[in-house]
Design an enzyme around this catalytic site. Structure first.
Site, short mmCIF file in Angstrom:
data_model
loop_
_atom_site.label_atom_id
_atom_site.label_comp_id
_atom_site.label_asym_id
_atom_site.label_seq_id
_atom_site.Cartn_x
_atom_site.Cartn_y
_atom_site.Cartn_z
N HIS A 1 -17.19 -34.60 -66.08
CA HIS A 1 -18.28 -35.55 -66.35
C HIS A 1 -19.05 -35.08 -67.57
O HIS A 1 -18.96 -33.91 -67.97
CB HIS A 1 -19.22 -35.64 -65.15
CG HIS A 1 -19.97 -34.37 -64.91
ND1 HIS A 1 -19.42 -33.30 -64.21
CD2 HIS A 1 -21.20 -33.96 -65.30
CE1 HIS A 1 -20.30 -32.31 -64.19
NE2 HIS A 1 -21.38 -32.68 -64.84
N HIS B 1 -21.28 -32.67 -74.02
CA HIS B 1 -19.96 -32.05 -74.06
C HIS B 1 -19.35 -32.12 -72.68
O HIS B 1 -20.05 -32.42 -71.70
CB HIS B 1 -20.10 -30.58 -74.50
CG HIS B 1 -21.02 -29.84 -73.59
ND1 HIS B 1 -22.37 -29.69 -73.86
CD2 HIS B 1 -20.83 -29.29 -72.36
CE1 HIS B 1 -22.95 -29.07 -72.85
NE2 HIS B 1 -22.04 -28.82 -71.92
P1 ATP Z 1 -31.00 -26.51 -69.47
O1 ATP Z 1 -30.50 -25.43 -68.54
O2 ATP Z 1 -32.16 -26.11 -70.32
O3 ATP Z 1 -31.16 -27.83 -68.77
P2 ATP Z 1 -28.25 -26.90 -70.21
O4 ATP Z 1 -27.98 -26.98 -68.74
O5 ATP Z 1 -27.71 -27.97 -71.10
O6 ATP Z 1 -29.81 -26.78 -70.51
P3 ATP Z 1 -27.09 -24.32 -69.97
O7 ATP Z 1 -27.87 -24.14 -68.69
O8 ATP Z 1 -26.98 -23.19 -70.90
O9 ATP Z 1 -27.73 -25.52 -70.80
O10 ATP Z 1 -25.67 -24.85 -69.56
C1 ATP Z 1 -24.63 -25.02 -70.51
C2 ATP Z 1 -23.60 -25.95 -69.91
O11 ATP Z 1 -23.06 -25.36 -68.71
C3 ATP Z 1 -24.14 -27.32 -69.47
O12 ATP Z 1 -23.09 -28.27 -69.62
C4 ATP Z 1 -24.44 -27.14 -68.02
O13 ATP Z 1 -24.37 -28.38 -67.31
C5 ATP Z 1 -23.32 -26.21 -67.58
N1 ATP Z 1 -23.77 -25.38 -66.47
C6 ATP Z 1 -24.89 -24.66 -66.41
N2 ATP Z 1 -25.00 -23.97 -65.26
C7 ATP Z 1 -23.89 -24.25 -64.56
C8 ATP Z 1 -23.37 -23.85 -63.28
N3 ATP Z 1 -24.01 -23.00 -62.50
N4 ATP Z 1 -22.19 -24.37 -62.88
C9 ATP Z 1 -21.51 -25.22 -63.66
N5 ATP Z 1 -21.90 -25.64 -64.88
C10 ATP Z 1 -23.09 -25.17 -65.33
#
Ligand code: ATP
Ligand code: MG
Length: 195
Positions: free
Chosen positions: A131, A45
């Site tokens: 991205h 996404h």
């Molecule tokens: P995992 O953490 O298990 O790798 P994930 O990153 O896909 O999985 P989440 O950490 O819940 O799942 O993040 C959800 C979305 O938000 C993802 O697109 C992730 O890249 C983005 N995201 C997570 N943390 C941040 C952050 N601190 N700043 C910006 N975007 C974030």
């Protein structure tokens, strides 16, 4: 204790883009490497804002604020094209597909950021860099492996993975599990329809 949900705001992609990104993941995965965590192609996404743990009782005001903000924008086209790495090709932590978008996307993202500040959600301190995360490499991944990943992706540098009209924004819940995150769409907020 207060109930919280891990939330983020994103643009969902169309089936063509999901399919094409799944195909390149298959190609890149041929040289299998367990240190690399591939995002499930169905889960890819365009993140607009990560909210993290949010008290459940704030969700209705959050949705309402988001609805008002998103409805101020007309639909716009994005093109998903090429691949790259964050922070850079020598120290890749994230392998991504690029998003070409008009200034509207940047305005939408910054308006959401600003609107959410009024309900107490801190603003993003990094500039928005649209991205699609395809894979994550840990900093424990050996340098040799890390440096090969961007090279493997290089043939896709100019590949167009698809394009779509953005007509809505989605508030997602993310549930982290040992088998990967589960994303659940909580609400879909439409942009202003011209029809
Ligand atoms: P995992 O953490 O298990 O790798 P994930 O990153 O896909 O999985 P989440 O950490 O819940 O799942 O993040 C959800 C979305 O938000 C993802 O697109 C992730 O890249 C983005 N995201 C997570 N943390 C941040 C952050 N601190 N700043 C910006 N975007 C974030
Ligand atoms: Mg994460």
């Amino acid at each position: 204790m207060q109930e919280t949900l891990r939330l983020f705001i994103a643009i969902e992609l169309n089936p063509e883009i999901h399919l094409n990104l799944a195909r390149i993941a298959v190609e890149l995965k041929k040289e299998r490497n367990d240190e690399i965590r591939w995002v499930n192609p169905d889960n890819i996404h365009l993140t607009l804002k990560f909210l993290g743990d949010t008290p459940q009782r704030n969700i209705s005001s959050l949705s309402e604020t988001l609805k008002q903000t998103v409805f101020g924008f007309l639909p716009f086209e994005i093109v998903v094209k090429g691949t790259g790495c964050f922070p850079d090709a020598r120290h890749p932590r994230v392998l991504w597909a690029g998003v070409n978008a008009p200034v509207t996307l940047f305005e939408l993202q910054s308006n959401i950021d600003r609107a959410l500040l009024t309900i107490g959600i801190p603003k993003e301190n990094r500039p928005f860099s649209p991205h699609l995360t395809l894979a994550r490499l840990s900093d424990r991944t050996p340098e040799a492996v890390n440096s090969k990943e961007p090279q493997k992706a290089a043939p896709f540098q100019n590949t167009v993975f698809g394009q779509m009209l953005v007509e809505r924004v989605t508030l997602f819940q993310s549930t982290l599990t040992p088998r990967g995150p589960i994303y659940t769409a909580l609400v879909r907020l439409p942009l202003k329809s011209t029809g």
